[in-house]
Design a protein around this motif. Structure first.
Motif, PDB file in Angstrom:
ATOM      1  N   VAL A 112     -30.129  28.618 -12.910  1.00 47.16           N
ATOM      2  CA  VAL A 112     -29.183  29.125 -11.915  1.00 47.16           C
ATOM      3  C   VAL A 112     -29.370  28.397 -10.587  1.00 47.16           C
ATOM      4  N   TYR A 113     -30.619  28.133 -10.198  1.00 45.33           N
ATOM      5  CA  TYR A 113     -30.856  27.355  -8.981  1.00 45.33           C
ATOM      6  C   TYR A 113     -30.232  25.969  -9.102  1.00 45.33           C
ATOM      7  N   ASP A 114     -30.349  25.373 -10.287  1.00 46.99           N
ATOM      8  CA  ASP A 114     -29.780  24.046 -10.514  1.00 46.99           C
ATOM      9  C   ASP A 114     -28.259  24.052 -10.351  1.00 46.99           C
ATOM     10  N   ILE A 115     -27.596  24.991 -11.015  1.00 44.69           N
ATOM     11  CA  ILE A 115     -26.124  25.060 -10.938  1.00 44.69           C
ATOM     12  C   ILE A 115     -25.686  25.403  -9.510  1.00 44.69           C
ATOM     13  N   ARG A 116     -26.393  26.360  -8.878  1.00 47.07           N
ATOM     14  CA  ARG A 116     -26.037  26.713  -7.499  1.00 47.07           C
ATOM     15  C   ARG A 116     -26.214  25.501  -6.586  1.00 47.07           C
ATOM     16  N   GLY A 117     -27.247  24.695  -6.839  1.00 44.26           N
ATOM     17  CA  GLY A 117     -27.423  23.466  -6.063  1.00 44.26           C
ATOM     18  C   GLY A 117     -26.251  22.516  -6.231  1.00 44.26           C
ATOM     19  N   MET A 118     -25.759  22.398  -7.462  1.00 47.73           N
ATOM     20  CA  MET A 118     -24.604  21.517  -7.690  1.00 47.73           C
ATOM     21  C   MET A 118     -23.361  22.043  -6.973  1.00 47.73           C
ATOM     22  N   ALA A 119     -23.174  23.368  -6.983  1.00 45.73           N
ATOM     23  CA  ALA A 119     -22.025  23.952  -6.283  1.00 45.73           C
ATOM     24  C   ALA A 119     -22.152  23.730  -4.780  1.00 45.73           C
ATOM     25  N   LYS A 120     -23.351  23.917  -4.243  1.00 46.91           N
ATOM     26  CA  LYS A 120     -23.568  23.678  -2.813  1.00 46.91           C
ATOM     27  C   LYS A 120     -23.317  22.220  -2.466  1.00 46.91           C
ATOM     28  N   PHE A 121     -23.720  21.318  -3.351  1.00 52.64           N
ATOM     29  CA  PHE A 121     -23.475  19.894  -3.111  1.00 52.64           C
ATOM     30  C   PHE A 121     -21.975  19.616  -3.038  1.00 52.64           C
ATOM     31  N   GLU A 122     -21.212  20.247  -3.943  1.00 45.48           N
ATOM     32  CA  GLU A 122     -19.753  20.084  -3.930  1.00 45.48           C
ATOM     33  C   GLU A 122     -19.135  20.652  -2.655  1.00 45.48           C
ATOM     34  N   LEU A 123     -19.813  21.642  -2.054  1.00 47.83           N
ATOM     35  CA  LEU A 123     -19.334  22.239  -0.800  1.00 47.83           C
ATOM     36  C   LEU A 123     -19.886  21.508   0.426  1.00 47.83           C
ATOM     37  N   ALA A 124     -20.500  20.351   0.199  1.00 48.59           N
ATOM     38  CA  ALA A 124     -21.058  19.499   1.254  1.00 48.59           C
ATOM     39  C   ALA A 124     -22.257  20.142   1.954  1.00 48.59           C
ATOM     40  N   ASP A 125     -22.960  20.989   1.249  1.00 46.59           N
ATOM     41  CA  ASP A 125     -24.204  21.573   1.768  1.00 46.59           C
ATOM     42  C   ASP A 125     -25.356  20.869   1.062  1.00 46.59           C
ATOM     43  N   LYS A 126     -25.612  19.627   1.484  1.00 44.10           N
ATOM     44  CA  LYS A 126     -26.617  18.808   0.822  1.00 44.10           C
ATOM     45  C   LYS A 126     -28.022  19.400   0.988  1.00 44.10           C
ATOM     46  N   THR A 127     -28.318  19.931   2.163  1.00 49.54           N
ATOM     47  CA  THR A 127     -29.633  20.526   2.401  1.00 49.54           C
ATOM     48  C   THR A 127     -29.856  21.717   1.468  1.00 49.54           C
ATOM     49  N   GLY A 128     -28.859  22.603   1.376  1.00 52.92           N
ATOM     50  CA  GLY A 128     -28.958  23.757   0.482  1.00 52.92           C
ATOM     51  C   GLY A 128     -29.074  23.338  -0.968  1.00 52.92           C
ATOM     52  N   ALA A 129     -28.336  22.270  -1.324  1.00 49.84           N
ATOM     53  CA  ALA A 129     -28.385  21.767  -2.692  1.00 49.84           C
ATOM     54  C   ALA A 129     -29.786  21.251  -3.019  1.00 49.84           C
ATOM     55  N   CYS A 130     -30.359  20.481  -2.114  1.00 50.32           N
ATOM     56  CA  CYS A 130     -31.698  19.929  -2.355  1.00 50.32           C
ATOM     57  C   CYS A 130     -32.747  21.034  -2.434  1.00 50.32           C
ATOM     58  N   GLU A 131     -32.600  22.064  -1.614  1.00 49.78           N
ATOM     59  CA  GLU A 131     -33.535  23.194  -1.685  1.00 49.78           C
ATOM     60  C   GLU A 131     -33.443  23.900  -3.040  1.00 49.78           C
ATOM     61  N   ASP A 132     -32.207  24.096  -3.510  1.00 53.58           N
ATOM     62  CA  ASP A 132     -32.035  24.758  -4.814  1.00 53.58           C
ATOM     63  C   ASP A 132     -32.568  23.898  -5.959  1.00 53.58           C
ATOM     64  N   TRP A 133     -32.307  22.594  -5.920  1.00 55.68           N
ATOM     65  CA  TRP A 133     -32.809  21.727  -6.977  1.00 55.68           C
ATOM     66  C   TRP A 133     -34.350  21.685  -6.968  1.00 55.68           C
ATOM     67  N   SER A 134     -34.924  21.678  -5.770  1.00 55.29           N
ATOM     68  CA  SER A 134     -36.389  21.692  -5.674  1.00 55.29           C
ATOM     69  C   SER A 134     -36.955  22.977  -6.267  1.00 55.29           C
TER      70      SER A 134
END
Length: 168
Positions: A122-144
């Motif tokens: 779920v963190y991985d998918i949420r990171g991808m969604a955040k990346f699509e929303l241009a929230d790169k920092t949030g995406a990287c935190e979720d992927w980590s």
């Protein structure tokens, strides 16, 4: 004359008691009938809802067949019946990602993580969604976090999109 009055009085009293007795019996019959109808209605309504297990199977099958809108509808029915069923929130969030509803995806996956805090995928998918929303920092935190929880595939995304920030 008095005897007629007394007889008339007693017949009247008997007649009134008979009416009350009949009225009482009719009321009891009506109560029984009303309760029977109510029980039949309640039983019919309660059995008309599909079980969560059946809905989850239908949602999973629809998702597998890439019928994402239908899958989302099934997951929503599950959530309406049991809002604490984390897998339904996760499923609907993942389906919303496929439908490109990234805000809805993040909201549903946030709800999932409140119920199942260590759900790495779920963190991985949420990171991808955040990346699509241009929230790169949030995406990287979720992927980590996803990688930290053991979802090794997240490292590819970290390497591709997040390590360049660290190098700069």
């Amino acid at each position: 004359m008095q005897i007629y009055f007394i007889l008339f009085f007693w017949y009247g009293v008997w007649f009134v008691f008979a009416l009350f007795y009949i009225f009482d019996k009719i009321c009891n019959i009506m109560k029984t009938l009303f309760l029977s109808i109510a029980l039949v209605f309640i039983a019919t309504f309660s059995y008309s809802q599909e079980s969560i297990e059946d809905l989850y199977k239908k949602a999973s099958n629809a998702e597998y067949l890439k019928n994402y809108k239908e899958a989302s509808d099934f997951y929503t029915q599950i959530i309406v019946q049991d809002s604490t069923f984390g897998e339904a929130w996760a499923g609907r969030g993942m389906v919303k990602y496929q439908l490109k509803d990234y805000l809805g995806c993040v909201d549903d996956l946030d709800a999932t993580l409140k119920l199942i805090p260590d759900y790495a995928e779920v963190y991985d998918i949420r990171g991808m969604a955040k990346f699509e929303l241009a929230d790169k920092t949030g995406a990287c935190e979720d992927w980590s976090k996803s990688f930290e929880l053991g979802f090794n595939q997240a490292y590819k995304l970290i390497e591709k999109y997040c390590l360049e920030e660290i190098k700069k």
